[in-house]
Design a protein around this motif. Structure first.
Motif, mmCIF file in Angstrom:
data_model
loop_
_atom_site.group_PDB
_atom_site.id
_atom_site.type_symbol
_atom_site.label_atom_id
_atom_site.label_comp_id
_atom_site.label_asym_id
_atom_site.label_seq_id
_atom_site.Cartn_x
_atom_site.Cartn_y
_atom_site.Cartn_z
ATOM 1 N N VAL A 253 3.737 0.873 -5.282
ATOM 2 C CA VAL A 253 3.714 2.140 -5.155
ATOM 3 C C VAL A 253 2.352 2.738 -4.652
ATOM 4 N N PRO A 254 1.343 2.974 -4.822
ATOM 5 C CA PRO A 254 0.562 3.756 -3.216
ATOM 6 C C PRO A 254 0.888 3.482 -2.942
ATOM 7 N N ALA A 255 0.699 2.048 -2.410
ATOM 8 C CA ALA A 255 0.560 2.085 -0.535
ATOM 9 C C ALA A 255 1.659 1.722 -0.121
ATOM 10 N N ALA A 256 2.714 1.978 -0.467
ATOM 11 C CA ALA A 256 4.107 3.019 0.315
ATOM 12 C C ALA A 256 3.778 4.420 -0.004
ATOM 13 N N ALA A 257 3.348 5.139 -0.706
ATOM 14 C CA ALA A 257 3.288 6.322 -0.666
ATOM 15 C C ALA A 257 1.945 6.795 0.403
ATOM 16 N N ARG A 302 7.741 14.629 -2.898
ATOM 17 C CA ARG A 302 9.231 14.606 -3.172
ATOM 18 C C ARG A 302 9.854 13.825 -1.592
ATOM 19 N N LEU A 303 9.525 14.582 -1.192
ATOM 20 C CA LEU A 303 10.577 13.643 -0.024
ATOM 21 C C LEU A 303 10.611 12.395 0.548
ATOM 22 N N THR A 304 9.809 10.678 -0.068
ATOM 23 C CA THR A 304 10.287 10.220 0.542
ATOM 24 C C THR A 304 9.086 9.087 -1.323
ATOM 25 N N PRO A 305 9.871 9.712 -2.243
ATOM 26 C CA PRO A 305 9.512 9.142 -3.404
ATOM 27 C C PRO A 305 9.384 7.300 -3.713
ATOM 28 N N SER A 412 14.404 -0.204 0.791
ATOM 29 C CA SER A 412 14.998 -1.419 -0.501
ATOM 30 C C SER A 412 13.550 -1.749 -0.612
ATOM 31 N N GLY A 413 13.322 -2.105 -1.707
ATOM 32 C CA GLY A 413 12.264 -2.188 -2.798
ATOM 33 C C GLY A 413 11.553 -0.748 -2.069
ATOM 34 N N ARG A 414 10.578 -0.736 -2.320
ATOM 35 C CA ARG A 414 9.690 0.742 -2.701
ATOM 36 C C ARG A 414 9.509 1.210 -0.913
#
Length: 427
Positions: A253-257, A302-305, A412-414
């Motif tokens: 999750v934090p890697a995607a963020a 907000r825009l890309t959770p 897809s996924g995160r």
């Protein structure tokens, strides 16, 4: 469709809406939100909601009227066993919470910055795939948080688990767990390796001096030490399950963020310059207060959770607005739609960190970390980690990503920009 069910698309006579959904997931959600309203059916057992009031209602009733989606191959378990699993995790959450909130959330600051500097510095300004870099950063960071001096080798196991989980997270059609598919065998191997490593570490810690393993410097005990020091004591299985949850949740999750943050900074050099000015000279240690960096993080979430949908399964008959849910029905709350709804967010599609100067989101309208009793346990350190990373990126590196505008978020996924490549040039 049952008259008691929300409206929804008819779909294919055999495959339902799976093919249409997989073709373009966000277009599917936006179209049906527009045509059917804030609550609509995906199939006979799955309902989606973009109503913040109902999403908040579902999330806050978790553990009572709803349960979280089980992990792959959890299998069908008796209600009593499922209840005990929930009670065990909630006990572990209560033990871990003091080590992840308040002043304790700031303890890993220096380690976070050092890991980011190391990972990006090793690219030497070469263009690289961003998501794997950020998975390296978060894997090392969360392994250190959980296991301290015993973290060696665990980031690599986390990378293996992440790769093994992707096919399940990306699949709209769930296949039976008993099918001997390659992806099934791959996940089970990865699961066994990580669980076996955690179990061995727990056994070794208990055999020496349980609960007394401080990290170097002013940092608190690692989370394994915290769990082993719990009173009443947690079993080895409970400790391993809690560590698994924190490790896996604190990795992807934090890697995607972070990947989304890189894209925003690449698209907005003037914003990167403002962040660098807030952070100070490159040789300066990170500041404790970084209001602009935090606002940038909150706006990115907000825009890309990363968790763009959140699944809950009704365990009892439950109401969802005027509709009734049966036990086993699934509700998908959709933060992506809620976060971009102009009813709750002025200029909802614009990236505007300044909105966070005065923003006080109403319940259910801002859900990057969920809500209710299963609210993300690591939300405080995650927000702080992302804020520090955004500031450090701007302070120490010039981000160059010519394809940033075309790297649209992958649903897809995160949620993270698909195929984003960037060069990180040291300042």
């Amino acid at each position: 469709m049952d008259a008691a069910r929300p409206p929804g698309p008819r779909g294919h006579w055999l495959l339902g809406n799976v093919a249409d959904y997989d073709r373009d997931r966000i277009a599917f959600l936006r179209r049906n939100h527009r045509e059917h309203g804030d609550v609509f059916s995906f199939d006979g057992r799955t309902v989606l909601t973009a109503d913040p009031r109902l999403a908040h209602q579902v999330l806050t009733a978790t553990n009572r009227d709803y349960v979280t989606e089980p992990p792959p191959f959890a299998g069908g378990v008796a209600p009593r066993e499922a209840d005990e699993t929930v009670r065990s995790w909630m006990r572990a959450r209560r033990v871990l919470r003091p080590a992840l909130t308040g002043a304790a959330a700031a303890a890993p600051d220096a380690r976070t910055v050092a890991i980011l500097d190391d990972v990006l510095g090793r690219t030497a300004g070469r263009e690289s795939d961003v998501l794997p870099l950020m998975l390296d950063v978060t894997g090392r960071a969360v392994a250190g948080l959980c296991l301290g001096p015993d973290a060696a080798g665990v980031p690599e196991l986390l990378a293996e688990v992440h790769a093994a989980l992707l096919p399940f997270e990306e699949a709209a059609l769930r296949l039976p767990a008993w099918l001997p598919l390659p992806r099934t065998r791959r996940f089970l191997r990865a699961h066994r390796r990580l669980t076996g490593t955690l179990t061995a570490l727990i056994t070794a810690r208990r055999a020496t001096a349980p609960g007394h393993f401080p990290l170097p410097g002013p940092q608190p005990r690692d989370l394994l030490g915290v769990l082993l020091g719990a009173r009443p004591a947690l079993s080895d299985g409970e400790v391993a399950a809690a560590l698994w949850s924190v490790l896996v949740g604190g990795h992807g999750v934090p890697a995607a963020a972070l990947t989304s943050l890189v894209r925003e900074l690449a698209l907005r050099p003037e914003l990167a310059a403002a962040l660098a000015a807030e952070a100070g000279p490159p040789e300066q240690a990170p500041r404790a207060m970084l209001p602009l960096a935090e606002a940038v993080v909150r706006e990115t979430l907000r825009l890309t959770p990363p968790a763009w949908t959140m699944s809950r399964i009704a365990r009892v008959p439950a109401g969802l607005g005027p509709w009734r849910l049966r036990p086993g029905d699934e509700v998908l709350c959709t933060p992506y739609l809620i976060h971009r709804d102009p009813r709750w967010w002025p200029r909802a599609e614009e990236f505007d960190p300044s909105r966070w100067r005065d923003a006080r989101p109403a319940p259910g309208t801002y859900l990057p970390f969920g809500a209710g009793p299963r609210y993300c346990l690591g939300s405080a350190p995650a927000l702080r980690q992302l804020t520090l990373a955004a500031s450090r990126l701007a302070q120490r590196f010039r981000v160059e990503a010519p394809g940033a505008a075309a790297a649209a978020p992958a649903f897809s996924g995160r949620l993270a920009p698909a195929g984003l490549r960037a060069a990180f040039h040291p300042r």
